[in-house]
Design a protein around this motif. Sequence first.
Motif, PDB file in Angstrom:
ATOM      1  N   ALA A  38     -18.307 -12.385  19.435  1.00 40.25           N
ATOM      2  CA  ALA A  38     -19.343 -12.451  18.387  1.00 40.25           C
ATOM      3  C   ALA A  38     -19.531 -13.887  17.903  1.00 40.25           C
ATOM      4  O   ALA A  38     -20.580 -14.247  17.370  1.00 40.25           O
ATOM      5  CB  ALA A  38     -18.969 -11.553  17.208  1.00 40.25           C
ATOM      6  N   GLY A  39     -18.496 -14.726  18.122  1.00 39.96           N
ATOM      7  CA  GLY A  39     -18.556 -16.111  17.671  1.00 39.96           C
ATOM      8  C   GLY A  39     -19.000 -17.103  18.733  1.00 39.96           C
ATOM      9  O   GLY A  39     -18.825 -18.315  18.560  1.00 39.96           O
ATOM     10  N   ASP A  40     -19.588 -16.632  19.841  1.00 40.63           N
ATOM     11  CA  ASP A  40     -20.122 -17.559  20.853  1.00 40.63           C
ATOM     12  C   ASP A  40     -21.127 -18.519  20.229  1.00 40.63           C
ATOM     13  O   ASP A  40     -21.167 -19.708  20.553  1.00 40.63           O
ATOM     14  CB  ASP A  40     -20.816 -16.782  21.989  1.00 40.63           C
ATOM     15  N   ASN A  41     -21.981 -17.964  19.384  1.00 40.32           N
ATOM     16  CA  ASN A  41     -22.950 -18.771  18.631  1.00 40.32           C
ATOM     17  C   ASN A  41     -22.698 -18.556  17.142  1.00 40.32           C
ATOM     18  O   ASN A  41     -22.162 -17.519  16.742  1.00 40.32           O
ATOM     19  CB  ASN A  41     -24.394 -18.356  18.957  1.00 40.32           C
ATOM     20  N   VAL A  42     -23.119 -19.536  16.348  1.00 41.03           N
ATOM     21  CA  VAL A  42     -22.950 -19.399  14.905  1.00 41.03           C
ATOM     22  C   VAL A  42     -24.268 -19.739  14.214  1.00 41.03           C
ATOM     23  O   VAL A  42     -25.015 -20.600  14.676  1.00 41.03           O
ATOM     24  CB  VAL A  42     -21.794 -20.312  14.408  1.00 41.03           C
TER      25      VAL A  42
ATOM     26  N   GLY B  81     -42.773 -14.997   9.128  1.00 40.06           N
ATOM     27  CA  GLY B  81     -42.911 -15.379   7.719  1.00 40.06           C
ATOM     28  C   GLY B  81     -42.246 -14.408   6.764  1.00 40.06           C
ATOM     29  O   GLY B  81     -42.652 -14.275   5.602  1.00 40.06           O
ATOM     30  N   ILE B  82     -41.191 -13.719   7.238  1.00 37.07           N
ATOM     31  CA  ILE B  82     -40.457 -12.772   6.391  1.00 37.07           C
ATOM     32  C   ILE B  82     -39.464 -13.569   5.542  1.00 37.07           C
ATOM     33  O   ILE B  82     -38.742 -14.411   6.072  1.00 37.07           O
ATOM     34  CB  ILE B  82     -39.741 -11.724   7.268  1.00 37.07           C
ATOM     35  N   PRO B  83     -39.429 -13.344   4.222  1.00 38.66           N
ATOM     36  CA  PRO B  83     -38.602 -14.183   3.348  1.00 38.66           C
ATOM     37  C   PRO B  83     -37.104 -14.054   3.652  1.00 38.66           C
ATOM     38  O   PRO B  83     -36.535 -12.966   3.573  1.00 38.66           O
ATOM     39  CB  PRO B  83     -38.929 -13.673   1.934  1.00 38.66           C
ATOM     40  N   THR B  84     -36.492 -15.171   4.033  1.00 36.92           N
ATOM     41  CA  THR B  84     -35.058 -15.222   4.327  1.00 36.92           C
ATOM     42  C   THR B  84     -34.590 -16.658   4.131  1.00 36.92           C
ATOM     43  O   THR B  84     -35.409 -17.572   3.997  1.00 36.92           O
ATOM     44  CB  THR B  84     -34.775 -14.729   5.761  1.00 36.92           C
ATOM     45  N   ALA B  85     -33.288 -16.875   4.116  1.00 39.41           N
ATOM     46  CA  ALA B  85     -32.750 -18.218   3.886  1.00 39.41           C
ATOM     47  C   ALA B  85     -33.059 -19.135   5.067  1.00 39.41           C
ATOM     48  O   ALA B  85     -33.114 -18.694   6.216  1.00 39.41           O
ATOM     49  CB  ALA B  85     -31.241 -18.138   3.677  1.00 39.41           C
ATOM     50  N   GLN B  86     -33.251 -20.434   4.780  1.00 30.68           N
ATOM     51  CA  GLN B  86     -33.379 -21.431   5.845  1.00 30.68           C
ATOM     52  C   GLN B  86     -32.090 -21.435   6.658  1.00 30.68           C
ATOM     53  O   GLN B  86     -30.994 -21.259   6.113  1.00 30.68           O
ATOM     54  CB  GLN B  86     -33.615 -22.814   5.240  1.00 30.68           C
ATOM     55  N   HIS B  87     -32.214 -21.668   7.977  1.00 27.87           N
ATOM     56  CA  HIS B  87     -31.035 -21.536   8.824  1.00 27.87           C
ATOM     57  C   HIS B  87     -31.134 -22.437  10.052  1.00 27.87           C
ATOM     58  O   HIS B  87     -32.218 -22.919  10.395  1.00 27.87           O
ATOM     59  CB  HIS B  87     -30.902 -20.087   9.299  1.00 27.87           C
ATOM     60  N   ARG B  88     -29.990 -22.623  10.706  1.00 27.26           N
ATOM     61  CA  ARG B  88     -29.923 -23.247  12.033  1.00 27.26           C
ATOM     62  C   ARG B  88     -28.901 -22.485  12.863  1.00 27.26           C
ATOM     63  O   ARG B  88     -27.896 -21.993  12.328  1.00 27.26           O
ATOM     64  CB  ARG B  88     -29.495 -24.720  11.921  1.00 27.26           C
ATOM     65  N   THR B  89     -29.148 -22.389  14.169  1.00 29.73           N
ATOM     66  CA  THR B  89     -28.230 -21.707  15.089  1.00 29.73           C
ATOM     67  C   THR B  89     -27.568 -22.743  15.997  1.00 29.73           C
ATOM     68  O   THR B  89     -28.235 -23.663  16.476  1.00 29.73           O
ATOM     69  CB  THR B  89     -28.990 -20.668  15.947  1.00 29.73           C
ATOM     70  N   PHE B  90     -26.250 -22.563  16.237  1.00 32.36           N
ATOM     71  CA  PHE B  90     -25.496 -23.527  17.039  1.00 32.36           C
ATOM     72  C   PHE B  90     -24.683 -22.827  18.130  1.00 32.36           C
ATOM     73  O   PHE B  90     -24.125 -21.755  17.904  1.00 32.36           O
ATOM     74  CB  PHE B  90     -24.537 -24.331  16.143  1.00 32.36           C
TER      75      PHE B  90
END
Length: 421
Positions: free
Chosen positions: A178-182, A114-123
């Motif tokens: 570093a770009g294996d996942n985004v 619950g630490i304040p950060t932007a909503q995100h998705r990992t791909f």
Amino acid sequence: MKVLVIGSGAREHALVWKLAQSRRVSHVYAAPGNPGMVPYAECIQFNVAQLTQLADFAERTQIDLTVVGPEVPLVAGIADLFRQRDLHIFGPGAAGAALEGSKAFAKQLMAEAGIPTAQHRTFTQAQAALDYLEEHGTPVVVKADGNAAGKGSIVALDMANARDAVHQIMIERVFGDAGDNVVIEDYLQGDEIGSTIICKGTHYLPLTLTQDHKRALDRDRGLNTGGMGAFAPLSFVDKSTEVQIYRNIVAATLQALKVRGIDFSGVLYSNIMLTERGPMVLEHNTRFGDPETQSLMILMQEDLVNVLEFADTLPVKLDMLWRPGYAVSITLASGGYPGKYRTGLPITGIEEANRLEDVQIFHAGTALQDGQLVTAGGRVLSVAAHGVTLQEAVTRAYDAASRISFENMHYRRDIAHRGLE
């Protein structure tokens, strides 16, 4: 005591310069170091990825404290290796350094705690990331999951730039592995600042807040860089905001790491956006910032060894930590940086600039060629200055910068503008 500083940039030069002033330090080594460190340290030619050789050297030379500058050896587990050999090192183990080494890991930890950060998705697949963009819309920030030397974060205000960012990172592989996942996250608006914390477990010592200038050109235009300058302290951040940062971000992150069985020791350096909803984490780093460290070191009056060891011995008095006034650092960069640039260009004027009152020049990307100091990187030098007022510090730094020259040198002319406004 004997101290080893690992790294070769302006951040490490600033740490070496400050450690050399300590009454507790008899000898400083730097690996690999740079020409600017020579008056303060003995440079030894190991690169930062030679973990076993560095540990062997520390053991053989009876190093009392090793300080790690860059993230690469931390993510690779140098602190674990040193601690297995009972060598004293300042920096987190690989499990803690994953907070910087993997954006996806950091985001997951923050979401769960619950630490304040932007909503995100990992791909893991480019097509899935592109499909999500069409569905989600812009603006967004597209980040390479792994280490990209501070450049793997692309702000995309429109769909064309967002698609291009995914293509660059995942298909063209401009940041390599570093770009294996985004990670694609919502774009946050506000003032971006830096929080630097010395940690041991859940026990922590906050250093003064800083503001970095990431974009290459004035008024935050141009490409993202590793940092074009910084200043501290920040008079525009009020006490209640500081309390929120330390309670909701710092303490909460250290507690979340502890819950996962990670005893975090070293620096937690967080990029934070001050939004209308309060402070939110852009990303966590697990080492000192650059160029923030240059400002912090010229502002610090306490012995740096005491600061790094505060959790063991508690010798630090908060009211004695800082000199009164302000500090500014300005990055002098090669023409073309952060894109393609030439190296091997002669540098003049450093000695003259260094003679100015309350000014210190730190080397970032320099080398000696037939006895001549030349450029050897994108960020070449960091000009740091102290002043009783922020304006005085800024004036001193720019006065010093004006005395230094190399072909196609460029730097921002508006460092600390937010503080001066």
